[in-house]
Design a protein around this motif. Structure first.
Motif, short mmCIF file in Angstrom:
data_model
loop_
_atom_site.label_atom_id
_atom_site.label_comp_id
_atom_site.label_asym_id
_atom_site.label_seq_id
_atom_site.Cartn_x
_atom_site.Cartn_y
_atom_site.Cartn_z
N ASN A 124 0.81 -1.22 0.00
CA ASN A 124 0.00 0.00 0.00
C ASN A 124 0.85 1.27 0.00
O ASN A 124 0.37 2.33 -0.39
N SER A 125 2.12 1.14 0.38
CA SER A 125 3.03 2.29 0.33
C SER A 125 3.51 2.57 -1.10
O SER A 125 4.00 3.65 -1.39
N HIS A 126 3.42 1.56 -1.97
CA HIS A 126 3.91 1.64 -3.35
C HIS A 126 5.42 1.84 -3.41
O HIS A 126 5.94 2.21 -4.47
N GLN A 127 6.12 1.57 -2.33
CA GLN A 127 7.58 1.72 -2.28
C GLN A 127 8.23 0.36 -2.58
O GLN A 127 8.14 -0.56 -1.75
N ILE A 128 8.87 0.25 -3.72
CA ILE A 128 9.40 -1.03 -4.18
C ILE A 128 10.39 -1.64 -3.19
O ILE A 128 10.38 -2.86 -2.97
N ILE A 171 8.53 -3.31 -0.40
CA ILE A 171 7.91 -4.56 -0.86
C ILE A 171 8.95 -5.67 -0.95
O ILE A 171 8.75 -6.77 -0.44
N LEU A 172 10.08 -5.37 -1.59
CA LEU A 172 11.10 -6.40 -1.84
C LEU A 172 11.76 -6.93 -0.58
O LEU A 172 12.31 -8.04 -0.61
N GLN A 173 11.72 -6.20 0.51
CA GLN A 173 12.36 -6.68 1.74
C GLN A 173 11.71 -7.95 2.28
O GLN A 173 12.28 -8.63 3.13
N LEU A 231 11.83 -10.12 -10.18
CA LEU A 231 10.68 -9.84 -9.33
C LEU A 231 10.50 -8.33 -9.18
O LEU A 231 9.37 -7.82 -9.27
N LYS A 232 11.59 -7.62 -9.01
CA LYS A 232 11.53 -6.16 -8.90
C LYS A 232 10.94 -5.56 -10.18
O LYS A 232 10.05 -4.71 -10.13
#
Length: 124
Positions: A19-23, A26-28, A58-59
């Protein structure tokens, strides 16, 4: 069995990251050695196999998804705890219900993910 506190934290943080849209947020949640299966891989024309096997790919795939759905917002309904896994049940884009199965490594990072979406004629 994984501790409920760990799976609850993983599910909540995973939803918040999306929901943050911060890649990077997400990837962490994913290990470098990943197997990620989703029907959306084909729908977004990333590849025909429907699987991604590297964090770099994936990124790229996630960036395509975030660009394709700029209003993306996930709503968490529940999560389910397994031996080395967690299932996250949520509402995704276009009001689709999704259950994602995350197999986690010893560090709590996803090493295998299987995404399952409601079909058009689903009663849910």
């Amino acid at each position: 069995m994984l501790p409920e506190q760990l799976t609850d934290h993983f599910a909540t943080e995973w939803i918040n990251a999306w929901n943050s849209h911060q890649i990077d947020n997400i990837l962490q949640h994913y290990a470098d050695d990943i197997a990620f299966y989703s029907p959306m891989i084909r729908l977004l024309k990333f590849n025909e196999e429907g699987v991604i096997r590297s964090k770099d790919d994936l990124k790229k795939y996630f960036e395509i998804g975030l660009n394709a759905f700029p209003e993306l917002h996930f709503t968490l309904h529940n999560h389910f705890t397994g031996i080395n896994s967690v299932v996250i049940y949520y509402t995704s884009v276009n009001n689709k219900k999704v259950a994602e199965v995350f197999e986690l490594d010893a560090h709590g990072k996803a090493i295998k993910v299987t995404c399952n979406y409601t079909m058009e004629n689903s009663r849910y």
